[in-house]
Scaffold this active site. Structure first.
Site, short mmCIF file in Angstrom:
data_model
loop_
_atom_site.label_atom_id
_atom_site.label_comp_id
_atom_site.label_asym_id
_atom_site.label_seq_id
_atom_site.Cartn_x
_atom_site.Cartn_y
_atom_site.Cartn_z
N LYS A 42 0.85 -1.21 0.07
CA LYS A 42 -0.07 0.18 -0.12
C LYS A 42 0.75 1.21 0.00
CE LYS A 42 -1.79 2.71 2.74
NZ LYS A 42 -2.06 4.17 1.89
N GLU A 92 10.23 1.78 9.95
CA GLU A 92 11.54 2.76 9.72
C GLU A 92 10.50 4.13 9.99
OE1 GLU A 92 14.36 2.14 9.59
OE2 GLU A 92 14.37 0.18 9.22
N CYS A 148 13.63 11.43 5.70
CA CYS A 148 13.73 11.15 7.34
C CYS A 148 14.98 11.34 7.75
CB CYS A 148 13.18 9.54 7.45
SG CYS A 148 14.24 8.50 6.31
N GLU A 164 9.52 17.14 14.02
CA GLU A 164 9.93 16.72 12.78
C GLU A 164 9.00 17.61 11.64
OE1 GLU A 164 8.94 12.94 10.76
OE2 GLU A 164 10.84 12.89 9.98
P1 NAD Z 1 2.50 8.43 7.52
O1 NAD Z 1 2.88 7.64 8.52
O2 NAD Z 1 1.49 9.54 7.47
O3 NAD Z 1 2.20 7.45 6.08
C1 NAD Z 1 2.95 6.45 5.64
C2 NAD Z 1 2.05 5.59 4.95
O4 NAD Z 1 1.20 4.95 6.07
C3 NAD Z 1 1.18 5.74 4.00
O5 NAD Z 1 1.08 4.72 3.22
C4 NAD Z 1 -0.16 6.17 4.85
O6 NAD Z 1 -1.44 5.88 4.18
C5 NAD Z 1 -0.28 4.81 5.85
N1 NAD Z 1 -0.91 4.95 7.00
C6 NAD Z 1 -1.38 6.09 7.78
N2 NAD Z 1 -1.97 5.75 8.67
C7 NAD Z 1 -2.35 4.42 8.74
C8 NAD Z 1 -2.55 3.36 9.88
N3 NAD Z 1 -3.48 4.16 10.69
N4 NAD Z 1 -2.60 2.38 9.42
C9 NAD Z 1 -1.77 1.68 8.59
N5 NAD Z 1 -1.36 2.60 7.54
C10 NAD Z 1 -1.31 4.08 7.70
O7 NAD Z 1 3.80 9.01 6.84
P2 NAD Z 1 4.15 9.90 5.54
O8 NAD Z 1 3.62 11.61 5.89
O9 NAD Z 1 3.69 9.41 4.21
O10 NAD Z 1 5.76 10.02 5.33
C11 NAD Z 1 6.58 10.83 6.31
C12 NAD Z 1 7.30 10.18 7.52
O11 NAD Z 1 7.62 9.00 6.95
C13 NAD Z 1 8.21 11.26 8.16
O12 NAD Z 1 7.81 10.83 9.47
C14 NAD Z 1 9.48 10.33 7.77
O13 NAD Z 1 10.42 10.59 8.63
C15 NAD Z 1 9.16 8.88 7.54
N6 NAD Z 1 9.93 8.21 6.87
C16 NAD Z 1 10.81 7.29 7.47
C17 NAD Z 1 11.94 6.74 6.68
C18 NAD Z 1 12.79 5.89 7.26
O14 NAD Z 1 13.56 5.16 6.62
N7 NAD Z 1 12.87 5.84 8.64
C19 NAD Z 1 11.94 6.74 5.23
C20 NAD Z 1 11.15 7.87 4.78
C21 NAD Z 1 10.02 8.36 5.34
#
Ligand code: NAD
Length: 491
Positions: free
Chosen positions: A183, A258, A292, A395
């Site tokens: 997803k 992650e 991130c 962040e």
């Molecule tokens: P997000 O957590 O809002 O969403 C990430 C994914 O999770 C999306 O596909 C979203 O639809 C899904 N999601 C959201 N709520 C959910 C739930 N309750 N259950 C299951 N899935 C759900 O994050 P974002 O805004 O898309 O991305 C940015 C974040 O990702 C930042 O915090 C960034 O630091 C982090 N990030 C971390 C890494 C790493 O390797 N550590 C890499 C890239 C991004």
């Protein structure tokens, strides 16, 4: 000149059991280009029934299909073909990421596409080379270990690097013999939606790779609660990680997370500024700071503060903010209106907290006409001395950095670690002993010394504290995606 203006609106289906299908209720949602706000795609929004169908297809392919039973060599050959197809279709993939994320096309093409192919190829090779453990017990018994696939994995990924991050999970998942339901983030699903057909073209059986689309709160929750899903590999925000852990708890799924970061980038007085300035600019503003691993808190030793500030600000001013599809653009727009508003809200926080604006803090003045609705911001630099301020704790995930002056190495370490995050840390020094000392003291899963964003796929990758659960990379990924079985034989 190529511009971000798109005419053709795509229709993207769910990819279930080897074919694109509409949602069972025919509902779709719109995806927009953040550089222009134009609608670029109508994407099928999965219902609970569609999620269930995708998981059942993955379960059937795992239990009764050839994928989990074929030899590692056969599986790896198909994965290597998949990597080739990713390279062959690289321009299309990079263009899609440029269009829905707003990231510069050239950097997606040169950086993320080859890395995505390598994510698949690397794990195909790695699995072939992987041995097991043997433990003889005198002359009486021998133990040996097998690494078997677990079952159905759901791979949930964020919007900032959609294609590359998804392949980073899909490579080890498939190499180990599992099946997957992916997803992608709902605002950037376009490149990831190709993965099902790319897998099929590579000869991977139907049902092994499925892709569903929709909101995290509905589709994501349905995936992470479903009893037929064995593993959840998630990259995204810390808050979502916590929700997923709750959803997955009832069925005790293994999770690998992650999560977010707020890395300290420490510039010591003995740093080589010729390298530290461009390195810190990249760490701050690459992908418009939506990384991130971004070095978003820049700790600068007070003795070189003025020199660093002059050079760093000058370099930030020289970044080209503009059309992601134009060669030479350093920074595209932020990914969406909601995210733009979130990042801009920190300008008020900075004011309330008394942070000093050094550069940026607004939309660029000179954007061309066709980008006038884009979610653009200038690279933005604040001096924010209080390490515990919100500017230094939360962040922001945009092109906004804080500068924190410090006097001693001990103080720098204390400030660097004074956060709930612990994904990475960066330091610039020409003193070898200091490089080791500070690296050891950093509470972070990755430390970069005199560099940033360099990755060896064998190395562990993950976060301390609230930046993650578990590690990805090399055997760490394969441990998550396999069940280790010990077999004990009486001799
Ligand atoms: P997000 O957590 O809002 O969403 C990430 C994914 O999770 C999306 O596909 C979203 O639809 C899904 N999601 C959201 N709520 C959910 C739930 N309750 N259950 C299951 N899935 C759900 O994050 P974002 O805004 O898309 O991305 C940015 C974040 O990702 C930042 O915090 C960034 O630091 C982090 N990030 C971390 C890494 C790493 O390797 N550590 C890499 C890239 C991004």
């Amino acid at each position: 000149m190529t511009t971000s203006t798109q005419t053709e609106v795509k229709h993207v289906g769910l990819y279930i059991n080897g074919e694109y299908v509409p949602a069972s209720n025919n509902e779709t949602f719109n995806v927009t280009n953040p550089a222009t706000q134009e609608v670029i795609a109508h994407v099928s929004e999965a219902t609970d029934e569609d999620v269930d169908n995708a998981i059942r297809a993955a379960r059937e392919a795992f239990n009764n299909g050839p994928w989990s039973k074929m030899t590692v060599e056969e599986r790896s050959a198909k994965l290597r073909r998949m990597a080739e197809i990713i390279v062959e279709r690289g321009e299309e993939i990079a263009r899609l990421d440029a269009t829905d994320v707003g990231k510069p096309y050239a950097s997606a093409l040169k950086g993320e596409v080859p890395r995505a192919a390598n994510n698949i190829r690397f794990f195909a090779d790695f699995m072939e080379q992987k041995g097991g453990e043997t433990y003889p017990m005198g002359e009486s018994y021998v133990n040996y270990t097998r690494y078997e696939p677990v079952g159905v994995a759901t791979l949930i990924t964020p919007w900032n690097v959609p294609f590359m991050l998804t392949t980073w999970k899909l490579g080890p998942c498939l190499a180990a013999g599992n099946t997957a339901v992916i997803k992608p983030a709902e605002n950037t699903p376009l490149s990831v939606s190709l993965l099902g057909e790319i897998a099929k073209e590579a000869g991977i059986p139907d049902g092994v790779v499925n892709v569903v689309h929709g909101k995290g709160s509905t589709v994501g929750t349905a995936l992470t609660k479903h009893p037929e899903v064995d593993l959840v590999s998630f990259t995204g925000s810390t808050r979502t990680g916590s929700s997923i852990m709750k959803s997955a708890a009832d069925t005790l799924k293994n999770v690998s997370f992650e999560l977010g970061g707020k890395a300290a980038n420490i510039i010591f007085e003995d740093a080589d500024l010729e390298k530290a300035i461009p390195g810190s600019i990249r760490a701050a503003f690459f992908n418009s700071g939506q990384v991130c691993l971004a070095g978003s808190r820049i700790l600068v030793q007070r003795s070189i503060l003025d020199d660093f500030m002059n050079k760093f600000t000058e370099a930030a001013k020289n970044l080209k903010v503009g059309d992601p599809n134009v060669e030479g653009t350093d920074m595209g727009p932020l990914v969406s209106e909601a995210h733009y508003n979130k990042v801009v809200s920190y300008f008020d926080v900075a004011k309330e907290e008394g942070a000093k604006l050094v550069y940026g803090g607004k939309r660029p003045d000179n954007l061309p006409e066709h980008l006038k609705n884009g979610f653009y911001l200038e690279p933005t630099i604040y001096i924010a001395e209080d390490p515990n301020s919100r500017m230094n704790q939360e962040e922001i995930f945009g092109p906004v950095v804080t500068i924190i002056p410090f006097d001693t190495e001990e103080e720098a370490i204390e400030i660097a670690n004074a956060t709930n995050f612990g994904l990475d840390g960066v330091l610039w020094t020409e003193n070898l002993r200091r490089a080791h000392r500070v690296s050891h003291a950093f509470q972070a899963g990755t430390v970069w010394v005199n560099c940033w964003f360099v990755r060896d796929l064998r190395a562990p990758f993950g976060g301390y504290k609230q930046s993650g659960v578990g590690r990805e990379g090399g055997h760490h990924s394969l441990e998550f995606f396999t069940e280790a079985k010990n077999i004990c034989i009486a001799l």
